[in-house]
Design a protein around this motif. Structure first.
Motif, mmCIF file in Angstrom:
data_model
loop_
_atom_site.group_PDB
_atom_site.id
_atom_site.type_symbol
_atom_site.label_atom_id
_atom_site.label_comp_id
_atom_site.label_asym_id
_atom_site.label_seq_id
_atom_site.Cartn_x
_atom_site.Cartn_y
_atom_site.Cartn_z
ATOM 1 N N GLU A 149 0.802 -1.235 0.000
ATOM 2 C CA GLU A 149 0.000 0.000 0.000
ATOM 3 C C GLU A 149 0.829 1.277 0.000
ATOM 4 O O GLU A 149 0.329 2.356 0.309
ATOM 5 C CB GLU A 149 -0.985 0.008 1.184
ATOM 6 N N TYR A 150 2.129 1.166 -0.383
ATOM 7 C CA TYR A 150 2.906 2.385 -0.572
ATOM 8 C C TYR A 150 2.615 3.004 -1.938
ATOM 9 O O TYR A 150 2.822 4.192 -2.134
ATOM 10 C CB TYR A 150 4.404 2.083 -0.442
ATOM 11 N N LEU A 151 2.146 2.189 -2.861
ATOM 12 C CA LEU A 151 1.729 2.662 -4.175
ATOM 13 C C LEU A 151 0.344 2.108 -4.484
ATOM 14 O O LEU A 151 -0.078 1.096 -3.917
ATOM 15 C CB LEU A 151 2.701 2.193 -5.271
ATOM 16 N N VAL A 202 -2.441 12.081 6.181
ATOM 17 C CA VAL A 202 -3.682 11.484 6.651
ATOM 18 C C VAL A 202 -3.892 11.748 8.132
ATOM 19 O O VAL A 202 -4.976 12.076 8.576
ATOM 20 C CB VAL A 202 -3.686 9.968 6.345
ATOM 21 N N SER A 203 -2.819 11.633 8.928
ATOM 22 C CA SER A 203 -2.976 11.781 10.363
ATOM 23 C C SER A 203 -3.238 13.229 10.770
ATOM 24 O O SER A 203 -3.794 13.480 11.836
ATOM 25 C CB SER A 203 -1.730 11.252 11.086
ATOM 26 N N ALA A 204 -2.804 14.186 9.946
ATOM 27 C CA ALA A 204 -3.026 15.592 10.273
ATOM 28 C C ALA A 204 -3.588 16.326 9.060
ATOM 29 O O ALA A 204 -2.901 17.113 8.436
ATOM 30 C CB ALA A 204 -1.721 16.224 10.736
ATOM 31 N N GLY A 211 0.609 5.798 -2.473
ATOM 32 C CA GLY A 211 -0.510 5.175 -1.768
ATOM 33 C C GLY A 211 -0.724 5.690 -0.367
ATOM 34 O O GLY A 211 -0.061 6.622 0.105
ATOM 35 N N ALA A 212 -1.639 5.020 0.325
ATOM 36 C CA ALA A 212 -2.075 5.485 1.643
ATOM 37 C C ALA A 212 -0.950 5.455 2.671
ATOM 38 O O ALA A 212 -0.860 6.335 3.524
ATOM 39 C CB ALA A 212 -3.234 4.612 2.131
ATOM 40 N N ARG A 213 -0.052 4.482 2.613
ATOM 41 C CA ARG A 213 0.976 4.385 3.644
ATOM 42 C C ARG A 213 2.013 5.493 3.496
ATOM 43 O O ARG A 213 2.615 5.931 4.492
ATOM 44 C CB ARG A 213 1.640 3.009 3.614
ATOM 45 N N VAL A 214 2.229 5.972 2.281
ATOM 46 C CA VAL A 214 3.096 7.138 2.109
ATOM 47 C C VAL A 214 2.444 8.357 2.734
ATOM 48 O O VAL A 214 3.098 9.173 3.391
ATOM 49 C CB VAL A 214 3.390 7.397 0.615
#
Length: 229
Positions: free
Chosen positions: A59-61, A83-85, A73-76
């Motif tokens: 999920e990095y891409l 995402v967290s802020a 992707g979402a993990r980047v």
């Protein structure tokens, strides 16, 4: 030996190569092809494909809709804190959104599209998104995510194209439950580019026949645009 184990056995070179692939996607932009990444980095094509597949799996891409390109992707997004802020809506925008939620019976949400990623800015506290993490991880399952994928320049799903022409919005029904659905109205900047969306989630019949919901949300989209773009 598995693909993952084979790469792991060649550490730290494999780690450096994977990071280089991520940097290349960030530099070259959403939708870049494996061939272009391979040429940019001077990596063998087979190695590039293996790294890309592992980065997508983790999920990095993410792949673009036509499966020919890649985006961050979402993990980047989590690593960079996007995402967290997430950005906070200004007071005037929150007032517009509160009025829209009083008018529309169902969930009303705001997202922005940042560097090929979907960033949830404001989710309805009374009718929250069914799975925010999954929306970011698997955008193609939701109207908001399908609109994002269209902006990445991949092949346009025929239903999406029809909906955008007919309604000026994207619909998705029956993905979470058989009786619910969602739709997304694009937020555009002054060049016409889609930079985010106002989403609705609620009863499926209101998405299958979306005129009433769209009519109720269009004023909010117009009012929000100068406040968030």
């Amino acid at each position: 030996m598995s693909e993952r184990a084979g790469l792991a056995a060649r550490q730290p070179g494999a780690v450096r190569s994977a990071l280089a692939v991520l940097e290349a996607v960030a530099h070259l932009g959403a939708g870049v092809s494996a061939q272009r990444i391979s040429a940019e980095l001077g990596l063998p094509r087979a190695t590039t494909y293996r790294l890309l597949n592992l980065l997508v799996e983790d999920e990095y891409l993410v792949r673009t809709p036509d499966l020919t390109g890649f985006a961050l992707g979402a993990r980047v997004a989590h690593l960079t804190g996007v995402v967290s802020a997430p950005p906070r809506l200004p007071t005037a925008a929150r007032a517009v959104l509160a009025e829209a939620r009083r008018t529309v019976r169902g969930g009303v949400h705001v997202v922005l599209f940042v560097d090929g990623r979907l960033v949830v800015v404001d989710t309805d506290p009374d009718f929250p998104l069914s799975d925010e993490a999954r929306l970011v991880r698997e955008p193609g399952r939701y109207a908001l995510g399908r609109l994002l994928l269209v902006t990445l320049g991949g092949a346009v799903d025929a239903d999406v194209e029809t909906d955008l022409v007919r309604f000026g919005a994207v619909r998705q029904s029956g993905e979470v439950t058989a009786t619910t659905g969602c739709l997304a109205l694009p937020i555009r900047d002054d060049t016409g580019a889609v930079v985010g969306a106002v989403g609705f989630s609620g009863a499926r019949h209101r998405v299958d026949e979306p005129a009433e919901v769209i009519r109720s949300l269009e004023p909010a989209v117009r009012a929000l645009t100068p406040l968030v773009v």
